[in-house]
Design a protein around this motif. Structure first.
Motif, mmCIF file in Angstrom:
data_model
loop_
_atom_site.group_PDB
_atom_site.id
_atom_site.type_symbol
_atom_site.label_atom_id
_atom_site.label_comp_id
_atom_site.label_asym_id
_atom_site.label_seq_id
_atom_site.Cartn_x
_atom_site.Cartn_y
_atom_site.Cartn_z
ATOM 1 N N VAL A 163 0.944 -0.920 0.010
ATOM 2 C CA VAL A 163 0.201 0.229 0.202
ATOM 3 C C VAL A 163 0.517 0.887 0.036
ATOM 4 O O VAL A 163 2.230 1.325 0.081
ATOM 5 C CB VAL A 163 -1.089 -0.503 1.292
ATOM 6 N N PHE A 164 0.266 2.521 0.258
ATOM 7 C CA PHE A 164 1.069 3.651 -0.029
ATOM 8 C C PHE A 164 2.175 3.728 1.089
ATOM 9 O O PHE A 164 4.023 4.414 0.265
ATOM 10 C CB PHE A 164 0.002 5.390 -0.149
ATOM 11 N N ASP A 165 2.178 3.629 2.098
ATOM 12 C CA ASP A 165 2.999 3.942 3.147
ATOM 13 C C ASP A 165 3.725 2.994 2.989
ATOM 14 O O ASP A 165 5.224 3.654 3.255
ATOM 15 C CB ASP A 165 2.295 4.114 4.422
ATOM 16 N N GLU A 166 4.311 1.969 2.746
ATOM 17 C CA GLU A 166 4.911 1.128 2.620
ATOM 18 C C GLU A 166 5.737 1.268 0.956
ATOM 19 O O GLU A 166 7.110 1.118 1.139
ATOM 20 C CB GLU A 166 4.542 -1.043 2.451
ATOM 21 N N PHE A 167 4.779 1.335 0.061
ATOM 22 C CA PHE A 167 5.921 2.118 -1.095
ATOM 23 C C PHE A 167 6.685 3.070 -0.872
ATOM 24 O O PHE A 167 7.502 3.080 -1.248
ATOM 25 C CB PHE A 167 4.650 2.100 -2.092
ATOM 26 N N LEU A 168 6.330 4.355 -0.021
ATOM 27 C CA LEU A 168 6.397 5.238 0.501
ATOM 28 C C LEU A 168 7.921 5.011 1.464
ATOM 29 O O LEU A 168 9.184 5.265 1.209
ATOM 30 C CB LEU A 168 5.948 6.550 1.247
ATOM 31 N N ALA A 169 7.999 4.123 1.671
ATOM 32 C CA ALA A 169 8.774 3.758 2.638
ATOM 33 C C ALA A 169 10.062 3.011 1.979
ATOM 34 O O ALA A 169 11.520 3.256 2.356
ATOM 35 C CB ALA A 169 8.226 2.378 3.902
ATOM 36 N N ALA A 170 10.315 2.536 1.095
ATOM 37 C CA ALA A 170 10.658 1.766 0.074
ATOM 38 C C ALA A 170 11.601 2.898 -0.380
ATOM 39 O O ALA A 170 12.887 2.855 -1.209
ATOM 40 C CB ALA A 170 10.084 0.415 -0.997
ATOM 41 N N ILE A 171 11.210 4.100 -1.217
ATOM 42 C CA ILE A 171 11.418 4.568 -2.214
ATOM 43 C C ILE A 171 11.766 6.612 -1.434
ATOM 44 O O ILE A 171 12.662 6.850 -1.902
ATOM 45 C CB ILE A 171 10.288 5.281 -3.533
ATOM 46 N N ASP A 172 11.647 6.679 -0.380
ATOM 47 C CA ASP A 172 12.002 7.548 -0.294
ATOM 48 C C ASP A 172 11.419 7.436 2.247
ATOM 49 O O ASP A 172 10.369 8.293 2.443
ATOM 50 C CB ASP A 172 11.318 9.053 -0.089
ATOM 51 N N GLU A 173 12.305 7.232 2.475
ATOM 52 C CA GLU A 173 12.778 7.019 4.086
ATOM 53 C C GLU A 173 12.174 8.324 4.878
ATOM 54 O O GLU A 173 10.910 8.961 5.636
ATOM 55 C CB GLU A 173 13.437 6.014 4.493
ATOM 56 N N PRO A 174 12.910 9.408 4.665
ATOM 57 C CA PRO A 174 12.659 10.504 5.320
ATOM 58 C C PRO A 174 11.156 11.352 5.028
ATOM 59 O O PRO A 174 11.117 11.957 6.076
ATOM 60 C CB PRO A 174 13.935 11.561 4.594
ATOM 61 N N LEU A 175 10.741 10.947 4.050
ATOM 62 C CA LEU A 175 9.334 11.324 3.335
ATOM 63 C C LEU A 175 8.672 10.382 4.305
ATOM 64 O O LEU A 175 7.127 11.006 4.883
ATOM 65 C CB LEU A 175 9.420 11.676 2.079
ATOM 66 N N TYR A 176 8.743 9.134 4.482
ATOM 67 C CA TYR A 176 7.806 8.126 5.314
ATOM 68 C C TYR A 176 8.432 8.752 6.354
ATOM 69 O O TYR A 176 6.948 8.718 7.505
ATOM 70 C CB TYR A 176 8.475 7.097 4.833
ATOM 71 N N GLY A 177 9.151 9.075 6.898
ATOM 72 C CA GLY A 177 9.207 9.641 8.546
ATOM 73 C C GLY A 177 8.112 10.501 8.604
ATOM 74 O O GLY A 177 7.637 10.731 9.825
ATOM 75 N N TYR A 178 8.310 11.476 7.627
ATOM 76 C CA TYR A 178 7.416 12.467 7.864
ATOM 77 C C TYR A 178 5.811 12.320 7.852
ATOM 78 O O TYR A 178 5.474 12.289 8.420
ATOM 79 C CB TYR A 178 7.707 13.490 7.518
ATOM 80 N N TYR A 179 5.197 11.477 6.952
ATOM 81 C CA TYR A 179 4.384 10.736 6.754
ATOM 82 C C TYR A 179 3.435 9.893 7.594
ATOM 83 O O TYR A 179 2.301 10.878 8.333
ATOM 84 C CB TYR A 179 4.052 9.579 5.256
ATOM 85 N N ASN A 180 4.453 9.354 8.962
ATOM 86 C CA ASN A 180 4.275 8.551 10.001
ATOM 87 C C ASN A 180 3.661 9.641 10.937
ATOM 88 O O ASN A 180 2.577 9.707 11.921
ATOM 89 C CB ASN A 180 5.445 8.481 10.523
ATOM 90 N N SER A 181 4.791 11.077 11.059
ATOM 91 C CA SER A 181 4.135 11.890 12.277
ATOM 92 C C SER A 181 3.497 12.443 11.617
ATOM 93 O O SER A 181 2.313 12.875 12.891
ATOM 94 C CB SER A 181 5.455 13.109 12.185
ATOM 95 N N ILE A 182 2.760 12.875 10.940
ATOM 96 C CA ILE A 182 1.215 12.905 10.146
ATOM 97 C C ILE A 182 -0.226 12.969 11.104
ATOM 98 O O ILE A 182 -0.519 11.755 11.184
ATOM 99 C CB ILE A 182 0.345 12.939 9.191
ATOM 100 N N ASN A 183 -0.763 13.759 12.432
ATOM 101 C CA ASN A 183 -2.041 13.319 12.348
ATOM 102 C C ASN A 183 -2.361 14.808 12.412
ATOM 103 O O ASN A 183 -2.846 15.630 12.260
ATOM 104 C CB ASN A 183 -1.762 12.650 14.365
ATOM 105 N N LYS A 184 -3.554 13.961 14.193
ATOM 106 C CA LYS A 184 -4.969 15.048 13.580
ATOM 107 C C LYS A 184 -4.957 16.088 14.193
ATOM 108 O O LYS A 184 -5.754 17.192 13.585
ATOM 109 C CB LYS A 184 -6.247 14.922 14.669
ATOM 110 N N GLU A 185 -4.149 16.746 14.879
ATOM 111 C CA GLU A 185 -3.326 17.819 15.418
ATOM 112 C C GLU A 185 -2.166 18.729 14.625
ATOM 113 O O GLU A 185 -2.188 19.907 15.015
ATOM 114 C CB GLU A 185 -3.236 18.343 16.564
ATOM 115 N N THR A 186 -1.916 18.522 13.523
ATOM 116 C CA THR A 186 -0.567 18.778 13.214
ATOM 117 C C THR A 186 -0.561 19.020 11.620
ATOM 118 O O THR A 186 -1.457 18.504 11.069
ATOM 119 C CB THR A 186 0.934 17.189 12.538
ATOM 120 N N PRO A 187 -0.586 20.226 11.579
ATOM 121 C CA PRO A 187 -0.929 20.819 9.805
ATOM 122 C C PRO A 187 0.257 20.585 8.774
ATOM 123 O O PRO A 187 0.729 20.039 9.440
ATOM 124 C CB PRO A 187 -1.172 22.129 9.806
ATOM 125 N N ILE A 188 -0.397 20.173 7.850
ATOM 126 C CA ILE A 188 0.270 19.797 7.251
ATOM 127 C C ILE A 188 1.220 21.102 5.828
ATOM 128 O O ILE A 188 0.684 21.462 4.908
ATOM 129 C CB ILE A 188 0.067 18.728 6.245
#
Length: 412
Positions: free
Chosen positions: A126-151
């Motif tokens: 799925v997309f987050d697994e794909f992201l982990a494979a192609i761009d680890e730093p961006l995946y780290g940012y993706y994981n930090s996203i929650n309801k309270e955090t503006p993107i």
């Protein structure tokens, strides 16, 4: 038992699991070693089977310390049935098994050791697994996203770009690995072509009593089916004059094999959704978005340059379905108000007692008359609209960027 379409990484997962947690892994492949089947055909006692397998390997198999892998187990129904006896009489021996098209075997009577096996479905990335494979730093940012955090806008754009790449490459492990290693879209395209050819060849290998030509016709019709205005599966699109009774078994085979995802219509948008399912009214989607994109012949330029190309809507719906298919207890459905295409809701999700309507938009234009009418009429507690717009929780619905579809539960 790992169940899923061919080439989704089942064998790799079993080998890695063995390396991480066991002293040694014994691998028995029923496709490569046809004579293996004779051990299970002549023996029912699991301890005797272990003894024979150890002799074959030249090393004693020890309980708990060693992992036993039965790969391509669909080639030996007796081995599948033996798992029942291992569970009952030799539970200290740890066994993991997998097989291509295994779902078609499990759907047959008397072939599945009910209550004795834990099944794990293996899907393309799925997309987050794909992201982990192609761009680890961006995946780290993706994981930090929650309801309270503006993107931040810059990360929103980067994630949208990664989403576009996912539409092109998809989630098949070999396609993702090819992209990571080469960054060559032509090589990815070649792998996708080879995979589709492999699957079509498999139809004749594993179809059993079902006509392989009919399976192939259904599989090849998916692009045409989804390109229609209402996307509903029409037998006449498979073959002129075709009737349901001719192709029902072929469809069941493809669903059981994990090659297609079936989304059924429901007559009512009420809990529990399965009670209102209409088996004869359904849509078929491809199990991997990248393979669907390749089958439809959508060019990479159309996706990356952001043209309003044909097939953009179905491709986006296929993507969203791939991300959310196992997120809730009940598989996604679709809903038509008064049986008209204009009033159709793309997906309905069931979360506890709540029924969540879902609208999928392939761009930033989120105008939808059918979605608005649904919200006006039913006032659901939760509603989701996927689009390329930024994340926003409104009074009537939550807009979730397409790249965050995998976080739907935590963002609504």
């Amino acid at each position: 038992m790992l169940k899923g379409a061919r080439q989704t990484g089942k064998t790799w997962v079993m080998h890695e699991f063995g390396k991480l947690y066991y002293d040694y892994t014994f691998v028995f492949n029923f496709d490569e070693e046809e004579a293996l089947g004779s051990i299970f055909q002549t023996n029912k006692d699991p301890l005797r089977i272990i003894e024979r397998l150890g002799m074959l390997s030249g090393k004693k198999i020890e309980p708990k310390k060693h992992l036993i892998v039965f790969d391509e187990i669909q080639e030996c129904p007796e081995a599948l049935n033996s798992l029942k006896y291992f569970c009952e009489k030799a539970n200290d021996y740890h066994i993991v098994s997998a097989g291509s098209m295994l779902g078609t075997l499990l759907s047959q009577p008397k072939s599945y050791p009910v209550g004795k096996v834990n099944i794990i479905n293996v899907y393309p990335l799925v997309f987050d697994e794909f992201l982990a494979a192609i761009d680890e730093p961006l995946y780290g940012y993706y994981n930090s996203i929650n309801k309270e955090t503006p993107i931040e806008k810059i990360f929103h754009n980067k994630l949208l770009e990664a989403y576009n790449y996912y539409l092109i490459i998809g989630g098949m492990p070999e396609c993702v690995l090819t992209w990571v290693n080469t960054k060559d879209p032509e090589k990815v395209k070649q792998v996708q072509s080879e995979l589709l050819t492999l699957y079509e060849n498999d139809f004749s290998k594993y179809n059993g009593k079902i006509n392989s030509g009919r399976i192939l016709l259904v599989f090849r019709s998916i692009v045409t089916q989804l390109a229609k205005a209402n996307e509903k599966f029409i037998y006449g699109c498979v073959k002129e004059g075709a009737r349901a009774r001719e192709f029902e078994e072929a469809i069941e085979w493809l669903v059981s094999a994990g090659m297609v995802i079936r989304v059924c219509n429901v007559s009512k948008n009420e809990h529990p959704l399965n009670v209102f399912q209409q088996p004869g009214n359904f849509k078929l989607f491809m199990f991997d978005t990248g393979l669907l994109k390749h089958s439809a012949g959508v060019s990479n330029e159309a996706i990356l340059i952001k043209f309003d190309y044909q097939f953009k809507g179905p491709l986006t719906e296929n993507y969203v379905l791939q991300q959310i298919r196992d997120m809730f207890d009940v598989e996604p459905k679709f809903f038509s108000q008064k049986e008209t295409t204009a009033n159709e809701i793309d997906f309905l999700l069931q979360e506890s007692l709540n029924i969540i309507p879902v609208e999928v938009k392939s761009s930033g234009n989120v105008q939808s008359a059918s979605f608005s009418k649904y919200l006006d009429k039913y006032s659901p507690k939760k509603a989701v609209l996927y689009s390329k717009n930024e994340y926003h929780r409104g009074e009537r619905f939550t807009n979730i960027p397409l790249y965050l579809a995998g976080k739907t539960k935590e963002l609504t």
